[in-house]
Design a protein around this motif. Structure first.
Motif, PDB file in Angstrom:
ATOM      1  N   TYR A   1       0.832  -1.204   0.000  1.00  0.00           N
ATOM      2  CA  TYR A   1       0.000   0.000   0.000  1.00  0.00           C
ATOM      3  C   TYR A   1       0.866   1.253   0.000  1.00  0.00           C
ATOM      4  CZ  TYR A   1      -3.489   3.351   1.829  1.00  0.00           C
ATOM      5  OH  TYR A   1      -4.308   4.440   2.027  1.00  0.00           O
ATOM      6  N   GLU A   2       1.899   1.270   0.831  1.00  0.00           N
ATOM      7  CA  GLU A   2       2.770   2.447   0.901  1.00  0.00           C
ATOM      8  C   GLU A   2       3.510   2.667  -0.412  1.00  0.00           C
ATOM      9  OE1 GLU A   2       3.030   4.827   3.182  1.00  0.00           O
ATOM     10  OE2 GLU A   2       1.391   3.842   4.259  1.00  0.00           O
TER      11      GLU A   2
ATOM     12  N   GLN B   1       2.394   1.814  -3.285  1.00  0.00           N
ATOM     13  CA  GLN B   1       1.396   2.321  -4.230  1.00  0.00           C
ATOM     14  C   GLN B   1       1.234   3.826  -4.084  1.00  0.00           C
ATOM     15  OE1 GLN B   1      -0.862   0.776  -6.862  1.00  0.00           O
ATOM     16  NE2 GLN B   1      -0.414   2.948  -7.120  1.00  0.00           N
ATOM     17  N   LYS B   2       1.186   4.295  -2.869  1.00  0.00           N
ATOM     18  CA  LYS B   2       1.061   5.739  -2.649  1.00  0.00           C
ATOM     19  C   LYS B   2       2.285   6.478  -3.193  1.00  0.00           C
ATOM     20  CE  LYS B   2       0.236   5.872   1.807  1.00  0.00           C
ATOM     21  NZ  LYS B   2      -0.076   6.490   3.109  1.00  0.00           N
ATOM     22  N   LYS B   3       3.449   5.895  -3.043  1.00  0.00           N
ATOM     23  CA  LYS B   3       4.671   6.514  -3.571  1.00  0.00           C
ATOM     24  C   LYS B   3       4.632   6.619  -5.093  1.00  0.00           C
ATOM     25  CE  LYS B   3       9.735   6.381  -3.433  1.00  0.00           C
ATOM     26  NZ  LYS B   3       9.857   6.767  -4.848  1.00  0.00           N
ATOM     27  N   VAL B   4       4.140   5.568  -5.748  1.00  0.00           N
ATOM     28  CA  VAL B   4       4.021   5.597  -7.210  1.00  0.00           C
ATOM     29  C   VAL B   4       3.104   6.732  -7.635  1.00  0.00           C
ATOM     30  CG1 VAL B   4       3.178   4.354  -9.244  1.00  0.00           C
ATOM     31  CG2 VAL B   4       4.502   3.134  -7.521  1.00  0.00           C
ATOM     32  N   ILE B   5       1.973   6.879  -6.956  1.00  0.00           N
ATOM     33  CA  ILE B   5       1.028   7.954  -7.275  1.00  0.00           C
ATOM     34  C   ILE B   5       1.683   9.314  -7.072  1.00  0.00           C
ATOM     35  CG2 ILE B   5      -1.129   9.075  -6.568  1.00  0.00           C
ATOM     36  CD1 ILE B   5      -2.134   6.205  -5.836  1.00  0.00           C
ATOM     37  N   ARG B   6       2.378   9.463  -5.949  1.00  0.00           N
ATOM     38  CA  ARG B   6       3.030  10.741  -5.637  1.00  0.00           C
ATOM     39  C   ARG B   6       4.128  11.070  -6.655  1.00  0.00           C
ATOM     40  NH1 ARG B   6       3.595  10.114  -0.347  1.00  0.00           N
ATOM     41  NH2 ARG B   6       1.882  11.527   0.199  1.00  0.00           N
ATOM     42  N   ASP B   7       4.929  10.085  -7.016  1.00  0.00           N
ATOM     43  CA  ASP B   7       5.995  10.309  -7.997  1.00  0.00           C
ATOM     44  C   ASP B   7       5.423  10.676  -9.360  1.00  0.00           C
ATOM     45  OD1 ASP B   7       7.857   9.708  -6.061  1.00  0.00           O
ATOM     46  OD2 ASP B   7       8.277   7.680  -6.794  1.00  0.00           O
TER      47      ASP B   7
ATOM     48  N   GLY C   1       2.054 -14.584  -2.018  1.00  0.00           N
ATOM     49  CA  GLY C   1       2.706 -14.648  -0.723  1.00  0.00           C
ATOM     50  C   GLY C   1       3.250 -13.308  -0.279  1.00  0.00           C
ATOM     51  N   LYS C   2       4.449 -13.326   0.305  1.00  0.00           N
ATOM     52  CA  LYS C   2       5.102 -12.096   0.747  1.00  0.00           C
ATOM     53  C   LYS C   2       5.416 -11.209  -0.455  1.00  0.00           C
ATOM     54  CE  LYS C   2       8.449 -14.440   2.632  1.00  0.00           C
ATOM     55  NZ  LYS C   2       9.710 -14.768   3.331  1.00  0.00           N
ATOM     56  N   ASN C   3       5.594  -9.918  -0.178  1.00  0.00           N
ATOM     57  CA  ASN C   3       5.986  -8.955  -1.214  1.00  0.00           C
ATOM     58  C   ASN C   3       4.973  -8.879  -2.352  1.00  0.00           C
ATOM     59  OD1 ASN C   3       8.568  -8.250   0.012  1.00  0.00           O
ATOM     60  ND2 ASN C   3       9.205 -10.319  -0.551  1.00  0.00           N
ATOM     61  N   THR C   4       3.701  -8.916  -1.983  1.00  0.00           N
ATOM     62  CA  THR C   4       2.620  -8.710  -2.954  1.00  0.00           C
ATOM     63  C   THR C   4       1.621  -7.725  -2.356  1.00  0.00           C
ATOM     64  OG1 THR C   4       1.233 -10.516  -2.108  1.00  0.00           O
ATOM     65  CG2 THR C   4       2.819 -11.063  -3.851  1.00  0.00           C
ATOM     66  N   THR C   5       0.904  -7.035  -3.211  1.00  0.00           N
ATOM     67  CA  THR C   5      -0.109  -6.102  -2.706  1.00  0.00           C
ATOM     68  C   THR C   5      -1.208  -6.855  -1.963  1.00  0.00           C
ATOM     69  OG1 THR C   5      -1.180  -6.157  -4.882  1.00  0.00           O
ATOM     70  CG2 THR C   5       0.293  -4.300  -4.428  1.00  0.00           C
ATOM     71  N   PHE C   6      -1.530  -8.067  -2.415  1.00  0.00           N
ATOM     72  CA  PHE C   6      -2.562  -8.831  -1.720  1.00  0.00           C
ATOM     73  C   PHE C   6      -2.155  -9.088  -0.270  1.00  0.00           C
ATOM     74  CE2 PHE C   6      -4.365 -12.899  -0.261  1.00  0.00           C
ATOM     75  CZ  PHE C   6      -5.715 -12.594  -0.350  1.00  0.00           C
TER      76      PHE C   6
END
Length: 290
Positions: free
Chosen positions: A122-123, A125-131, A182-187
């Motif tokens: 989630y974090e 994702q927010k960084k991608v939007i901000r960039d 698993g780990k390191n996924t948005t899900f």
């Protein structure tokens, strides 16, 4: 009446000039996106007159795309180099998994090619939007989108805390391809944010992996989430596999009929629509009412 008509004409002309100047003031005014996530973020950030084209037919599928109606009016690139070049973009937005061949096209037509990092949380994702917002000079819009996401997440988490007191639900994603997240996924992060446990991540599964029937039985999840798109997935076949195989009969999710089929767009968004997915996931996991 005549004076009013003249006033309206002047007002319209002034507004048009102001809008034109506003567009010209931006560095990129002819933007093309080549992936669904980029399409969704771009449409949330910039005015439509700055968009020259979007990714393609994937935007026509309501089970996968969150922007079907908005995307209809734009040309579809659909991985066609000739179409992309004909649109004469000044900025091409692509995900980091897209072939670097796009760099060559950008060099030929003089366009900047921007690769955004595919988020795994989630974090991120927010960084991608901000960039991306900073790149297209729409910082304010980017912050509004992020605030909306954070506000809705806080409300949702408070609702879960007030309405649920049991143990953390143990959740497994299972796709029609026989894979899990698993780990390191948005899900995985979406599950964490609604106070659940992703049993695949807990078992050490990293990213996207095949999962055997035996492993599903071993993990024994309380809930199974199955992302679906009816155009590609046979729901009846998936249901029979899960509910009619006698070896699954003691798996909690099967025994308690807690297998939920959720549209892909609500489980796998790589855009601001991730918050919609988190809300939908919480809704089925906790059986929240509207």
């Amino acid at each position: 009446m005549k004076k009013l008509l003249i006033f309206l004409i002047l007002l319209f002309s002034f507004t048009t000039i102001v809008n034109a100047k506003e567009v010209q003031a931006k560095k990129y005014n002819h933007i093309v996106s080549l992936t669904l996530g980029g399409d969704e973020m771009l449409l949330g950030l910039v005015s439509e007159n700055r968009i020259a084209g979007l990714s393609g037919k994937i935007n026509e599928d309501r089970e996968i795309s969150n922007i079907v109606d908005k995307a209809k009016k734009f040309p579809k690139v659909e991985s066609n180099e000739e179409i992309l070049m004909s649109l004469e973009p000044d900025l091409i937005i692509v995900a980091d998994w897209v072939t670097k061949k796009i760099d060559n096209i950008g060099a030929i037509i003089g366009a900047k090619v921007y690769y955004y990092k595919t988020p795994s949380s989630y974090e991120e994702q927010k960084k991608v939007i901000r960039d991306l917002a900073n790149l297209v000079e729409e910082k304010e819009n980017g912050e509004k989108i992020i605030k909306n996401m954070d506000d809705r997440l806080k409300i949702l988490q408070n609702k879960i805390a007030k309405s649920y007191e049991g143990a953390k639900p143990r959740i497994l994603m299972y796709t029609s391809f026989g894979t899990t997240s698993g780990k390191n996924t948005t899900f995985n992060d979406m599950v964490r944010l609604i106070n659940g446990v992703n049993v695949a991540a807990e078992a050490g599964v990293d990213r996207f992996k095949d999962i055997s029937k035996e492993k599903i039985i071993e993990l024994n999840p309380d809930i199974i989430i199955v992302p679906i798109a009816r155009k590609y997935d046979n729901i009846d076949k998936l249901s029979k596999f899960l509910f009619e195989d006698p070896s699954f009969k003691n798996v909690k999710a099967i025994k308690n009929k807690k297998v939920y089929f959720i549209q892909y767009k609500n489980i796998t968004p790589i855009s601001q629509y991730m918050i919609d997915g988190i809300e939908e996931l919480a809704k089925v996991v906790y059986q929240l009412k509207e």
